[in-house]
Each structure stands twice: as C-alpha cells, then as structure tokens.
Write a protein that holds these residues in place. Sequence first.
Motif, PDB file in Angstrom:
ATOM      1  N   VAL A 123      80.894  79.779 125.974  1.00  0.00           N
ATOM      2  CA  VAL A 123      79.792  79.629 126.622  1.00  0.00           C
ATOM      3  C   VAL A 123      79.274  80.909 127.249  1.00  0.00           C
ATOM      4  O   VAL A 123      78.228  81.080 127.243  1.00  0.00           O
ATOM      5  N   LEU A 124      79.977  81.671 127.868  1.00  0.00           N
ATOM      6  CA  LEU A 124      79.790  83.029 128.255  1.00  0.00           C
ATOM      7  C   LEU A 124      79.180  83.855 127.372  1.00  0.00           C
ATOM      8  O   LEU A 124      77.859  84.439 127.531  1.00  0.00           O
ATOM      9  N   CYS A 125      79.469  83.983 126.091  1.00  0.00           N
ATOM     10  CA  CYS A 125      79.099  84.837 125.148  1.00  0.00           C
ATOM     11  C   CYS A 125      77.708  84.243 124.834  1.00  0.00           C
ATOM     12  O   CYS A 125      76.932  85.037 124.547  1.00  0.00           O
ATOM     13  N   LEU A 126      77.696  82.904 124.373  1.00  0.00           N
ATOM     14  CA  LEU A 126      76.259  82.505 124.002  1.00  0.00           C
ATOM     15  C   LEU A 126      75.164  82.692 125.034  1.00  0.00           C
ATOM     16  O   LEU A 126      73.827  83.030 124.723  1.00  0.00           O
ATOM     17  N   ALA A 127      75.519  82.403 126.477  1.00  0.00           N
ATOM     18  CA  ALA A 127      74.587  82.821 127.627  1.00  0.00           C
ATOM     19  C   ALA A 127      74.236  84.012 127.578  1.00  0.00           C
ATOM     20  O   ALA A 127      73.077  84.474 127.904  1.00  0.00           O
ATOM     21  N   PHE A 128      74.999  84.867 127.320  1.00  0.00           N
ATOM     22  CA  PHE A 128      74.617  86.492 127.523  1.00  0.00           C
ATOM     23  C   PHE A 128      74.004  86.834 126.283  1.00  0.00           C
ATOM     24  O   PHE A 128      72.984  87.578 126.378  1.00  0.00           O
ATOM     25  N   PHE A 129      73.923  86.317 125.123  1.00  0.00           N
ATOM     26  CA  PHE A 129      73.397  86.636 123.923  1.00  0.00           C
ATOM     27  C   PHE A 129      71.900  86.005 124.246  1.00  0.00           C
ATOM     28  O   PHE A 129      70.870  86.847 123.702  1.00  0.00           O
ATOM     29  N   PHE A 130      71.770  84.871 124.355  1.00  0.00           N
ATOM     30  CA  PHE A 130      70.450  84.179 124.579  1.00  0.00           C
ATOM     31  C   PHE A 130      69.696  84.862 125.738  1.00  0.00           C
ATOM     32  O   PHE A 130      68.430  85.105 125.716  1.00  0.00           O
ATOM     33  N   GLY A 131      70.148  85.019 126.809  1.00  0.00           N
ATOM     34  CA  GLY A 131      69.575  85.679 128.044  1.00  0.00           C
ATOM     35  C   GLY A 131      69.231  86.994 127.618  1.00  0.00           C
ATOM     36  O   GLY A 131      67.995  87.314 127.713  1.00  0.00           O
ATOM     37  N   SER A 132      70.087  87.913 126.781  1.00  0.00           N
ATOM     38  CA  SER A 132      69.601  89.374 126.487  1.00  0.00           C
ATOM     39  C   SER A 132      68.639  89.307 125.376  1.00  0.00           C
ATOM     40  O   SER A 132      67.524  89.931 125.500  1.00  0.00           O
ATOM     41  N   TRP A 133      68.582  88.359 124.629  1.00  0.00           N
ATOM     42  CA  TRP A 133      67.704  88.208 123.414  1.00  0.00           C
ATOM     43  C   TRP A 133      66.119  88.041 123.977  1.00  0.00           C
ATOM     44  O   TRP A 133      65.125  88.651 123.651  1.00  0.00           O
ATOM     45  N   LEU A 134      66.137  86.895 124.757  1.00  0.00           N
ATOM     46  CA  LEU A 134      64.743  86.458 125.103  1.00  0.00           C
ATOM     47  C   LEU A 134      64.221  87.540 126.314  1.00  0.00           C
ATOM     48  O   LEU A 134      63.094  87.834 126.157  1.00  0.00           O
ATOM     49  N   SER A 137      64.919  83.268 129.659  1.00  0.00           N
ATOM     50  CA  SER A 137      66.012  84.185 129.719  1.00  0.00           C
ATOM     51  C   SER A 137      66.774  84.095 131.353  1.00  0.00           C
ATOM     52  O   SER A 137      67.842  84.058 131.211  1.00  0.00           O
ATOM     53  N   ALA A 138      66.161  83.844 132.107  1.00  0.00           N
ATOM     54  CA  ALA A 138      66.549  83.444 133.585  1.00  0.00           C
ATOM     55  C   ALA A 138      67.615  82.328 133.733  1.00  0.00           C
ATOM     56  O   ALA A 138      68.536  82.481 134.305  1.00  0.00           O
ATOM     57  N   LEU A 139      67.367  81.206 133.058  1.00  0.00           N
ATOM     58  CA  LEU A 139      68.140  80.140 132.816  1.00  0.00           C
ATOM     59  C   LEU A 139      69.324  80.603 132.272  1.00  0.00           C
ATOM     60  O   LEU A 139      70.495  80.239 132.948  1.00  0.00           O
ATOM     61  N   PHE A 140      69.497  81.410 131.314  1.00  0.00           N
ATOM     62  CA  PHE A 140      70.699  81.787 130.734  1.00  0.00           C
ATOM     63  C   PHE A 140      71.438  82.827 131.602  1.00  0.00           C
ATOM     64  O   PHE A 140      72.702  82.703 131.403  1.00  0.00           O
ATOM     65  N   TRP A 141      70.590  83.607 132.257  1.00  0.00           N
ATOM     66  CA  TRP A 141      71.151  84.561 133.021  1.00  0.00           C
ATOM     67  C   TRP A 141      72.322  83.851 134.219  1.00  0.00           C
ATOM     68  O   TRP A 141      72.964  84.342 134.733  1.00  0.00           O
ATOM     69  N   ALA A 142      71.445  82.788 134.593  1.00  0.00           N
ATOM     70  CA  ALA A 142      72.234  81.980 135.796  1.00  0.00           C
ATOM     71  C   ALA A 142      73.290  81.278 135.251  1.00  0.00           C
ATOM     72  O   ALA A 142      74.327  81.500 135.822  1.00  0.00           O
ATOM     73  N   MET A 143      73.415  80.951 134.048  1.00  0.00           N
ATOM     74  CA  MET A 143      74.534  80.460 133.311  1.00  0.00           C
ATOM     75  C   MET A 143      75.680  81.443 133.320  1.00  0.00           C
ATOM     76  O   MET A 143      77.047  81.430 133.209  1.00  0.00           O
ATOM     77  N   HIS A 144      75.193  82.732 132.872  1.00  0.00           N
ATOM     78  CA  HIS A 144      76.252  83.869 132.622  1.00  0.00           C
ATOM     79  C   HIS A 144      76.741  84.278 134.118  1.00  0.00           C
ATOM     80  O   HIS A 144      77.987  84.528 134.066  1.00  0.00           O
ATOM     81  N   VAL A 145      76.026  84.174 135.115  1.00  0.00           N
ATOM     82  CA  VAL A 145      76.506  84.438 136.461  1.00  0.00           C
ATOM     83  C   VAL A 145      77.860  83.566 136.798  1.00  0.00           C
ATOM     84  O   VAL A 145      78.552  83.981 137.277  1.00  0.00           O
ATOM     85  N   ILE A 146      77.351  82.329 136.619  1.00  0.00           N
ATOM     86  CA  ILE A 146      78.408  81.252 136.920  1.00  0.00           C
ATOM     87  C   ILE A 146      79.513  81.327 136.143  1.00  0.00           C
ATOM     88  O   ILE A 146      80.719  81.320 136.531  1.00  0.00           O
ATOM     89  N   THR A 147      79.319  81.381 134.880  1.00  0.00           N
ATOM     90  CA  THR A 147      80.516  81.114 133.983  1.00  0.00           C
ATOM     91  C   THR A 147      81.600  82.605 134.097  1.00  0.00           C
ATOM     92  O   THR A 147      82.432  82.296 134.211  1.00  0.00           O
ATOM     93  N   LEU A 148      80.822  83.801 134.190  1.00  0.00           N
ATOM     94  CA  LEU A 148      81.460  84.961 134.410  1.00  0.00           C
ATOM     95  C   LEU A 148      82.389  85.022 135.773  1.00  0.00           C
ATOM     96  O   LEU A 148      83.446  85.185 135.605  1.00  0.00           O
TER      97      LEU A 148
END
Length: 301
Positions: free
Chosen positions: A73-84, A156-167
Amino acid sequence: MPRPLAALLLLICTMFWGFAFVAQKSAMETMGPLSFAGVRYIIGGLLVLALAIYEWRRRKAELTRKDWVLVGVLCLAFFFGSWLQQAGLATTTATNGGFLTGLYVFFVPLLGFFLFRVKPHPIVYLGVPMALVGIYYLNGGGIGSFNAGDWLIVGSALFWAMHVITLGHIARVTGLPIFVSAISFLVAGVLALTIAVPTEAPNLAQVSGVWVELAYAAVLSTAVGFTLQAIGQQYVPPANAAIILSAESLFAALGGAVVLGDRLPAIGYAGAGLIFAAIVMVEAVPALLERRRVEELRATN
C-alpha cells in the motif's frame, strides 16, 4: 529519539521537498513526468539500499504478511502521489504545486482515524485549519485560474496523506524506516519507468539535460528527505507530522520566488506565519501539557 529532534528531522525534510518543486518544475521542459520520477526514485533507492540492508540485518526483523501488505500500500501511495504531482507541475507553478500538495494536511487525521483508529491530540483540530488557512494565504488568498495541473496535484494530496499515515505506522511497527523507504523508492521507480518507456520514450539526452534537477531530486529530496521522514515519523503522531510537513509549501514558494521568479504576495507572509504557528503549537502544547501533568502527579505523591 526525543520528539523535538524527530520534529526537526521532519522540518528539514520539508525544506528539501519544498525546494524540489523548483527542480521538478524545471525538468518538465525536457522530460516527461513518469520518466523524471522513474530515474529519480531508482537513483534515490540505490543510494540508500546499502543502509537499508544494514538496517534489516542489524534488527534481524521478520515482516509478517500484514506488514508486506502495508508495504505494498505504501509503494502504491508513493507512486501515485509522485506521478500525479509531477504531471501536475507540467502545467502549474511550483508555488501552486506546493500549496495544493499541502492539502494532505486535511486528509491525514481523517484517514488515520478511519484506517487505524488513531485519535489525534485535540490541539490538532485547531492546528489543521490554521495550516490550511496559512497555505491558502501563502498562495495569495486564492487559487487563481485552476487548471488541469492543479487538479492533478489535488488528487496527489490524497495519496500523500495515505503515504504519511502508512509510512508512520510501518516504521513504528517494524522498526525498519530506511528499509521500507528504499523498497518504496525502487518500486515506484520501476513502475514509473515501465509506463514511461512506451508512453514517453525517455533517452539519455533528456537525462543529461536535467542532470542537476535529477541530482537534487534523487539525492536530497528522495534519499535524504524521505529517509528523514521515515525516521522522524516513528516518534511523531501522523496528524502532527502532517502539519509539520505542511511547511513544504513555504519552502516551495520561497524556491519558486528565488529561482523561477514566482512572487509571494503580501498576504503570503501572513500565511507563512500561520503555518509556523501551527507547527509550533501542535508540538509545544502537548509537550507542555504532559510536563504539567507529570509535575502534578509528582506533587500529589
């Protein structure tokens, strides 16, 4: 690690991230967003790989199946946040990019509660609106002409939020912040290049044309910045960390003004002040209240 030191590490990484918006924006004149992200994260991942392996061996940790799911989940959140985010910077300014990315401050406490039942300290409910208003003022008290790039960065902000929480959760549970960060860098880089090769046709000429931007983004923003985030978030609650990380928009605005000629409006200084006040408040108030509680307990015993 003392919490104030952890908060300082998070603040340092936001500085690297904020200035990275300048490098990312500049690189879009030469490379496609996926190509830039792919090369950036593979280099960043390789730079911390030896340290990640050392951390793994030193702790002799065994990740459970649930842990690996969260890493995915962390990897996907990081990828989509970065891409967008990177795609959005092709058509919006570095200042707007930093401002809109900061919207993840709003999503983190909500997702943290619904996913992990983590209740933030009550002071966060005051700090989040302050940070959001600060980010809004930092951009001049408006969002101007909202274009497609702006909307991509909002996504991308939504995926960065997921990244912060998951990490933060994985780093605390496994004690392997650098290891899981390295995995996320490499996975995101491979995914980005896999898609970029047939769609953007990257080549060595493009890479050599933006080597300075790539060097900054790969070394300071990725290898150093995200590693500091992973270490610091072990000791700072997700909602508090998100508010500290919102200072990214301040550094993005500063970098955009100095390097790209973006101008911070007069009201932007008020926004910067609000962001700084929110950061100090969410870190200082809980610590002071806890110290007061401990002193009262000692007095009664």
